[in-house]
Design a protein around this motif. Structure first.
Motif, PDB file in Angstrom:
ATOM      1  N   GLN A 196     -19.053  -4.927  -2.798  1.00 16.70           N
ATOM      2  CA  GLN A 196     -18.561  -3.615  -2.389  1.00 16.70           C
ATOM      3  C   GLN A 196     -17.970  -2.881  -3.583  1.00 16.70           C
ATOM      4  OE1 GLN A 196     -16.048  -3.776   1.106  1.00 16.70           O
ATOM      5  NE2 GLN A 196     -17.521  -5.022   2.241  1.00 16.70           N
ATOM      6  N   PHE A 221      -8.264   2.796   1.235  1.00 15.25           N
ATOM      7  CA  PHE A 221      -9.397   2.689   0.326  1.00 15.25           C
ATOM      8  C   PHE A 221     -10.701   2.766   1.107  1.00 15.25           C
ATOM      9  CE2 PHE A 221      -7.561   1.811  -3.718  1.00 15.25           C
ATOM     10  CZ  PHE A 221      -6.357   1.175  -3.461  1.00 15.25           C
ATOM     11  N   GLN A 233      -4.203  -0.869   2.579  1.00 12.71           N
ATOM     12  CA  GLN A 233      -3.570  -1.889   1.757  1.00 12.71           C
ATOM     13  C   GLN A 233      -2.067  -1.714   1.845  1.00 12.71           C
ATOM     14  OE1 GLN A 233      -4.282  -1.894  -2.548  1.00 12.71           O
ATOM     15  NE2 GLN A 233      -4.178  -4.117  -2.541  1.00 12.71           N
ATOM     16  N   PHE A 255     -15.373   0.229  -4.609  1.00 12.26           N
ATOM     17  CA  PHE A 255     -14.223   0.887  -4.019  1.00 12.26           C
ATOM     18  C   PHE A 255     -13.941   2.243  -4.638  1.00 12.26           C
ATOM     19  CE2 PHE A 255     -12.147  -2.115  -1.133  1.00 12.26           C
ATOM     20  CZ  PHE A 255     -12.928  -3.228  -1.350  1.00 12.26           C
ATOM     21  N   GLY A 256     -13.447   3.151  -3.797  1.00 17.94           N
ATOM     22  CA  GLY A 256     -12.963   4.428  -4.264  1.00 17.94           C
ATOM     23  C   GLY A 256     -11.569   4.305  -4.850  1.00 17.94           C
ATOM     24  N   PRO A 257     -11.018   5.416  -5.334  1.00 20.67           N
ATOM     25  CA  PRO A 257      -9.722   5.382  -6.023  1.00 20.67           C
ATOM     26  C   PRO A 257      -8.521   5.283  -5.096  1.00 20.67           C
ATOM     27  CG  PRO A 257     -10.541   7.604  -5.952  1.00 20.67           C
ATOM     28  CD  PRO A 257     -11.630   6.748  -5.385  1.00 20.67           C
ATOM     29  N   TYR A 284     -10.435   0.676   4.460  1.00 19.92           N
ATOM     30  CA  TYR A 284      -9.411  -0.352   4.440  1.00 19.92           C
ATOM     31  C   TYR A 284      -8.046   0.310   4.277  1.00 19.92           C
ATOM     32  CZ  TYR A 284     -13.103  -3.747   3.142  1.00 19.92           C
ATOM     33  OH  TYR A 284     -14.231  -4.539   3.102  1.00 19.92           O
ATOM     34  N   ASP A 328     -16.645   4.612 -11.086  1.00 20.53           N
ATOM     35  CA  ASP A 328     -16.250   4.373  -9.704  1.00 20.53           C
ATOM     36  C   ASP A 328     -17.429   4.402  -8.751  1.00 20.53           C
ATOM     37  OD1 ASP A 328     -13.133   6.156 -10.097  1.00 20.53           O
ATOM     38  OD2 ASP A 328     -13.554   4.034 -10.279  1.00 20.53           O
ATOM     39  N   TYR A 339     -16.955   1.586   4.327  1.00 22.23           N
ATOM     40  CA  TYR A 339     -15.818   0.888   4.903  1.00 22.23           C
ATOM     41  C   TYR A 339     -14.531   1.666   4.641  1.00 22.23           C
ATOM     42  CZ  TYR A 339     -19.174  -2.970   4.344  1.00 22.23           C
ATOM     43  OH  TYR A 339     -20.306  -3.764   4.369  1.00 22.23           O
ATOM     44  N   ARG A 379      -6.159  12.709  -2.428  1.00 24.19           N
ATOM     45  CA  ARG A 379      -5.680  11.503  -3.113  1.00 24.19           C
ATOM     46  C   ARG A 379      -4.254  11.169  -2.697  1.00 24.19           C
ATOM     47  NH1 ARG A 379      -7.560   9.760  -7.715  1.00 24.19           N
ATOM     48  NH2 ARG A 379      -6.317   7.960  -7.044  1.00 24.19           N
TER      49      ARG A 379
END
Lengths: 111, 112
Positions: free
Chosen positions: A100, A90, A37, A102-104, A35, A1, A33, A9
């Motif tokens: 980019q 995210f 979703q 991304f994290g989990p 985001y 990751d 960043y 989480r």
């Protein structure tokens, strides 16, 4: 990751309460960043940072604030959570601003 | 805002077949990227194609870019069950900042 962690989480909170989500990276990337979703909307940019204390708004920034006091941490704060902010959040990092990582993700539910 | 739109929204094929997904966008770009997202996970970068490139390969992935039509396609050859995921295209934002704009994705299901 790619050395990205997000905390918490999962979180369930009530309308009107403040919430802070944390993104932590270990690889000294310049860009970070946030985001969200949602079904039918794909990923939408909330805020981003291009350096310590340098941040800017994204497409859906209303109701959110961010801070970046250290290279490795990017915090997203919902000052007064609303049900419309129920989403999966995210964090992403980038060196170039192009590719980019991304994290989990953090699943946030606002009741 | 500029946004990539993937087509189809969902695709279901048999293992071993090829899968093709398309992305259209609205304004000129510097580059276009494809990402994969497995259920419940973050996005994973697959491939980046620059505006002056027409085709790019990475393993079983083939990406094409047609800037005159403002479209891109992602081809996955010899699909496997592990390819089941959502696939997103992303374009750089028109203002020149280091931001991406994502489409809504194609949900790909590979049937054994």
């Amino acid at each position: 990751d790619a050395g990205i962690t997000q905390s918490p989480r999962h979180k369930v909170t009530e309308t009107g309460t403040p919430v802070t989500l944390r993104c932590h990276q270990t690889e000294n990337h310049r860009y970070m960043y946030w985001y969200r979703q949602d079904p039918g909307h794909g990923l939408r940019l909330i805020h981003y940072s291009y350096g310590v204390k340098d941040t800017d708004k994204g497409e859906v920034s209303d109701g959110y604030s961010v801070s970046r006091s250290k290279t490795e941490d990017f915090l997203l704060t919902l000052e007064s959570a609303t049900s419309s902010q129920t989403s999966v959040y995210f964090c992403a990092i980038s060196t170039s601003g192009f590719e980019q990582f991304f994290g989990p993700g953090t699943r946030l539910t606002v009741l | 805002s500029q946004q990539g739109e993937e087509d189809p929204q969902a695709l279901s094929i048999q293992e071993g077949e090829n899968a093709t997904m398309n992305c259209s966008y609205k304004t000129s770009i510097n580059n276009l990227q494809w990402y994969r997202q497995n259920s419940g996970r973050g996005l994973v970068h697959l491939i980046l194609i620059r505006s002056n490139e027409r085709e790019k390969h990475s393993g079983r992935l083939r990406v094409t870019l047609d800037t005159s039509k403002k479209s891109s396609s992602l081809l996955i050859t010899a699909s496997r069950a592990a390819d089941t995921a959502s696939y997103f295209c992303a374009t750089d934002a028109p203002q020149g900042a280091q931001k991406l704009v994502f489409g809504q994705g194609t949900r790909l299901t590979i049937n054994p």
